[in-house]
Every structure is written in C-alpha cells, then in structure tokens.
Design a protein around this motif. Structure first.
Motif, mmCIF file in Angstrom:
data_model
loop_
_atom_site.group_PDB
_atom_site.id
_atom_site.type_symbol
_atom_site.label_atom_id
_atom_site.label_comp_id
_atom_site.label_asym_id
_atom_site.label_seq_id
_atom_site.Cartn_x
_atom_site.Cartn_y
_atom_site.Cartn_z
ATOM 1 N N UNK A 43 8.356 4.405 -0.931
ATOM 2 C CA UNK A 43 8.298 3.406 0.132
ATOM 3 C C UNK A 43 6.928 2.738 0.041
ATOM 4 N N UNK A 44 6.881 1.480 -0.422
ATOM 5 C CA UNK A 44 5.586 0.818 -0.546
ATOM 6 C C UNK A 44 4.998 0.487 0.826
ATOM 7 N N UNK A 45 3.701 0.766 0.980
ATOM 8 C CA UNK A 45 3.017 0.476 2.238
ATOM 9 C C UNK A 45 2.431 -0.928 2.244
ATOM 10 N N UNK A 46 2.426 -1.571 1.097
ATOM 11 C CA UNK A 46 2.096 -2.989 0.924
ATOM 12 C C UNK A 46 3.086 -3.540 -0.089
ATOM 13 N N UNK A 47 3.158 -4.846 -0.198
ATOM 14 C CA UNK A 47 4.055 -5.474 -1.164
ATOM 15 C C UNK A 47 3.667 -5.061 -2.580
ATOM 16 N N UNK A 48 4.661 -4.747 -3.410
ATOM 17 C CA UNK A 48 4.423 -4.409 -4.816
ATOM 18 C C UNK A 48 4.815 -5.614 -5.661
ATOM 19 N N UNK A 49 3.824 -6.212 -6.293
ATOM 20 C CA UNK A 49 4.032 -7.373 -7.154
ATOM 21 C C UNK A 49 3.861 -6.961 -8.610
#
Length: 155
Positions: A43-49
């Motif tokens: 579960x990413x806690x920030x956007x994963x780019x």
C-alpha cells in the motif's frame, strides 16, 4: 503475519530480483501449481511513479518451473541496469497513494531504482498467510517486541 514499511531512498539502485517464498510441495504431475499459501500486499503511502521506482513483477513466475528458469538466467546476468529483455512478461505498475498491490508470495519481483533526487518512496508492506504457514525465510523467528506471559504459582 507481518507488517512493515519499505523505504526507497533517492538515487537508490534496483533491488535484486527475488522471491519471498518458494513452492512448498513442488508442482503437481500435470504441471499445475498448488494455490497460494501467502500473499504480499503493498500500500503506497505516496504516489508511486516511474521516477520513484515501482515494484516490478515477473508474470507467471509463481509457477515453480518458471521461477527456477528465471532465477537461473538472472543469476548469470552481468547487466546491472536491466536484468531482462523487453520480451519478458514484466509489469511495473505505477500506483496512487492508498491503492493496493497484492500478489502471490512466490512471484519473482524487485523494487526498481528511485531516480528522484529528493523524494523517498514509502510503502506499507503486509503479508497474509494460511494459518498453518510459518514465515521463516525473510524475517526470522525473533520478535522485536516479545510477548509477555503472566504465570501464577500455586502454594
């Protein structure tokens, strides 16, 4: 079974390709695999780019015969940047904050490099498993916070 936080720091390198677990009982005689005994949940806690380095998953590598062949090829690879070709069935999904990436514990995967100069990629990591399974490859048996038990003595 397990919860943790994975941090990919700025300018970090690719993680090596790996499996968190292997087939416990091998493949069935007709080539089918047994169902998963454990799942990883990210579960990413920030956007994963692309720049922050998504997790790459090698499709169908949860099958024991496929995984053995992949790991054999990767163990002889000399290319530090890309350990595979464009023909390999690999995905690296970008993710929105709070979305969920769930996959079989046996799949070959890696975190890709974080190309950012300043941004850390934080990812909540959860592992779920069948009640009989004991994780022993990745985390050991010693607990960070031991459980306390109360004992009483009879006189």
């Amino acid at each position: 079974v397990y919860a943790g936080l994975i941090l990919s720091f700025p300018q970090s390198a690719h993680q090596p390709w790996h499996q968190d677990g292997e087939a416990l009982f091998g493949e069935m005689e007709d080539g089918r695999d047994l169902p998963p005994y454990a799942l990883n949940v990210f579960i990413p806690l920030d956007r994963v780019t692309e720049e922050l380095g998504p997790t790459e998953l090698w499709l169908k590598s949860h099958k024991e015969s496929t995984a053995k062949e992949i790991m054999k090829v990767l163990s002889t690879s000399t290319d530090d940047n890309d350990d595979h070709t464009n023909n390999d069935p690999i995905i690296g999904p970008t993710l929105s904050r709070g979305s969920v990436l769930m996959y079989d514990y046996r799949i070959c995967h890696r975190g890709t490099r974080n190309l950012s100069d300043t941004s850390v990629r934080p990812m909540l990591y959860l592992m779920y498993a069948r009640p009989w399974f004991q994780e022993h490859l990745n985390f050991g048996s010693q607990r960070l916070f031991p459980t306390t038990t109360t004992t009483t003595t009879q006189e």
